[in-house]
Design a protein around this motif. Structure first.
Motif, PDB file in Angstrom:
ATOM      1  N   VAL A  69       0.851  -1.211   0.003  1.00 48.90           N
ATOM      2  CA  VAL A  69       0.063  -0.105  -0.037  1.00 48.90           C
ATOM      3  C   VAL A  69       0.859   1.204  -0.013  1.00 48.90           C
ATOM      4  N   VAL A  70       0.710   1.952  -1.131  1.00 48.29           N
ATOM      5  CA  VAL A  70       1.835   3.175  -1.190  1.00 48.29           C
ATOM      6  C   VAL A  70       0.698   4.417  -1.301  1.00 48.29           C
ATOM      7  N   ASP A  71       0.843   4.987  -0.080  1.00 47.68           N
ATOM      8  CA  ASP A  71       0.055   6.444   0.129  1.00 47.68           C
ATOM      9  C   ASP A  71       0.574   7.162   1.321  1.00 47.68           C
ATOM     10  N   ASP A  72       0.843   8.542   0.952  1.00 47.64           N
ATOM     11  CA  ASP A  72       1.217   9.607   1.936  1.00 47.64           C
ATOM     12  C   ASP A  72       0.331   9.736   3.074  1.00 47.64           C
ATOM     13  N   SER A  73      -0.907   9.447   3.117  1.00 49.98           N
ATOM     14  CA  SER A  73      -2.069   9.493   4.095  1.00 49.98           C
ATOM     15  C   SER A  73      -1.651   8.179   5.030  1.00 49.98           C
ATOM     16  N   LYS A  74      -1.257   8.317   6.220  1.00 50.21           N
ATOM     17  CA  LYS A  74      -1.244   7.274   7.292  1.00 50.21           C
ATOM     18  C   LYS A  74      -2.606   6.557   7.444  1.00 50.21           C
ATOM     19  N   VAL A  75      -3.734   7.488   7.371  1.00 50.54           N
ATOM     20  CA  VAL A  75      -4.925   7.085   7.426  1.00 50.54           C
ATOM     21  C   VAL A  75      -5.294   6.028   6.421  1.00 50.54           C
ATOM     22  N   ILE A  76      -4.999   6.305   5.159  1.00 58.02           N
ATOM     23  CA  ILE A  76      -5.544   5.565   4.113  1.00 58.02           C
ATOM     24  C   ILE A  76      -4.663   4.200   4.085  1.00 58.02           C
ATOM     25  N   ARG A  77      -3.501   4.454   4.667  1.00 55.53           N
ATOM     26  CA  ARG A  77      -2.763   3.003   4.670  1.00 55.53           C
ATOM     27  C   ARG A  77      -3.589   2.148   5.678  1.00 55.53           C
ATOM     28  N   LYS A  78      -3.687   2.712   6.732  1.00 56.33           N
ATOM     29  CA  LYS A  78      -4.254   2.138   7.697  1.00 56.33           C
ATOM     30  C   LYS A  78      -5.478   1.255   7.458  1.00 56.33           C
ATOM     31  N   VAL A  79      -6.486   2.266   6.764  1.00 51.56           N
ATOM     32  CA  VAL A  79      -7.828   1.689   6.439  1.00 51.56           C
ATOM     33  C   VAL A  79      -7.531   0.468   5.294  1.00 51.56           C
ATOM     34  N   ALA A  80      -6.813   0.906   4.194  1.00 45.39           N
ATOM     35  CA  ALA A  80      -6.291  -0.224   3.105  1.00 45.39           C
ATOM     36  C   ALA A  80      -6.003  -1.749   3.852  1.00 45.39           C
ATOM     37  N   ARG A  81      -4.851  -1.495   4.836  1.00 49.24           N
ATOM     38  CA  ARG A  81      -4.532  -2.491   5.447  1.00 49.24           C
ATOM     39  C   ARG A  81      -5.536  -3.621   6.106  1.00 49.24           C
TER      40      ARG A  81
ATOM     41  N   LEU B 245      -1.273  -1.196  -4.316  1.00 50.85           N
ATOM     42  CA  LEU B 245      -2.411  -0.053  -4.106  1.00 50.85           C
ATOM     43  C   LEU B 245      -1.804   1.238  -4.230  1.00 50.85           C
ATOM     44  N   LEU B 246      -1.695   2.160  -5.205  1.00 46.44           N
ATOM     45  CA  LEU B 246      -0.931   2.937  -5.601  1.00 46.44           C
ATOM     46  C   LEU B 246      -1.613   4.383  -5.420  1.00 46.44           C
ATOM     47  N   ASP B 247      -1.300   5.408  -4.502  1.00 47.18           N
ATOM     48  CA  ASP B 247      -1.776   6.871  -4.517  1.00 47.18           C
ATOM     49  C   ASP B 247      -1.053   7.568  -5.865  1.00 47.18           C
ATOM     50  N   TRP B 248      -1.705   8.409  -6.330  1.00 46.86           N
ATOM     51  CA  TRP B 248      -1.366   9.217  -7.451  1.00 46.86           C
ATOM     52  C   TRP B 248      -0.540  10.513  -6.989  1.00 46.86           C
ATOM     53  N   ASN B 249      -1.217  11.157  -5.890  1.00 49.98           N
ATOM     54  CA  ASN B 249      -0.150  12.434  -5.402  1.00 49.98           C
ATOM     55  C   ASN B 249       0.330  12.188  -4.188  1.00 49.98           C
ATOM     56  N   MET B 250       1.571  12.292  -4.310  1.00 48.28           N
ATOM     57  CA  MET B 250       2.530  11.808  -3.077  1.00 48.28           C
ATOM     58  C   MET B 250       3.928  12.742  -2.903  1.00 48.28           C
ATOM     59  N   PRO B 251       4.371  13.243  -1.976  1.00 42.85           N
ATOM     60  CA  PRO B 251       5.781  13.692  -2.294  1.00 42.85           C
ATOM     61  C   PRO B 251       6.959  12.831  -2.503  1.00 42.85           C
TER      62      PRO B 251
ATOM     63  N   VAL C  19      -1.041  -3.412 -10.274  1.00 39.18           N
ATOM     64  CA  VAL C  19      -1.242  -2.070 -10.040  1.00 39.18           C
ATOM     65  C   VAL C  19      -2.584  -1.491  -9.961  1.00 39.18           C
ATOM     66  N   VAL C  20      -3.001  -1.250  -8.928  1.00 43.14           N
ATOM     67  CA  VAL C  20      -4.543  -0.712  -8.772  1.00 43.14           C
ATOM     68  C   VAL C  20      -4.227   0.919  -8.222  1.00 43.14           C
ATOM     69  N   PHE C  21      -4.329   1.805  -9.284  1.00 41.79           N
ATOM     70  CA  PHE C  21      -4.369   3.119  -8.601  1.00 41.79           C
ATOM     71  C   PHE C  21      -5.274   3.466  -7.630  1.00 41.79           C
ATOM     72  N   CYS C  22      -5.115   4.239  -6.606  1.00 41.27           N
ATOM     73  CA  CYS C  22      -6.345   4.541  -5.742  1.00 41.27           C
ATOM     74  C   CYS C  22      -6.087   5.983  -5.504  1.00 41.27           C
ATOM     75  N   THR C  23      -7.003   6.805  -5.995  1.00 41.72           N
ATOM     76  CA  THR C  23      -6.848   8.199  -6.154  1.00 41.72           C
ATOM     77  C   THR C  23      -8.328   9.194  -5.818  1.00 41.72           C
ATOM     78  N   THR C  24      -8.055  10.495  -5.751  1.00 39.30           N
ATOM     79  CA  THR C  24      -9.321  11.143  -6.122  1.00 39.30           C
ATOM     80  C   THR C  24      -9.354  11.995  -7.192  1.00 39.30           C
TER      81      THR C  24
END
Length: 121
Positions: A6-18, A50-56, A78-83
């Protein structure tokens, strides 16, 4: 057991996805940006990302290109997961190598159906 990164700069999103992925029988690793994700893939290739689009540091699109150029023995799904919801973004993600696309926020049913589409649920 199936593995997911799970690749996301949001810890909350990573936790939910996990939480969702572990309930679906996946082992889960996390990365906060594309650079961490690439290092993780080189260390141990997951079945799906599971990959976020916008990350630093390194965006999802830059990560996809780097993953393609890394010379790994096989490519994970690869599943893009984004807004990002417009067709131009979706088309760009698929052309860059994404297998599926899921919109945030997502729930278990949505994520499970996307994993079924890519053959992993």
């Amino acid at each position: 057991m199936k593995s997911c990164l799970v690749v996301d700069d949001s810890k909350v999103i990573r936790k939910v996805a996990r939480h969702i992925l572990e309930a679906l029988g996946f082992t889960v690793r996390e990365a906060a940006d594309g650079r961490e994700a690439l290092a993780s893939c080189i260390e141990a290739l997951p079945a799906v990302i599971l990959l976020d689009w916008n990350m630093p540091v390194m965006s999802g699109m830059d990560f996809l290109r780097a993953l393609r150029d890394a010379g790994l023995p096989k490519r994970p799904k690869v599943v893009f997961c984004t807004t990002e919801s417009d067709m131009a973004h979706i088309r760009a993600a698929i052309e860059a190598g994404a297998d599926e696309y899921v919109m945030k926020p997502f729930d278990r049913d949505t994520l499970e159906s996307k994993l079924q589409i890519v053959g992993l649920a």
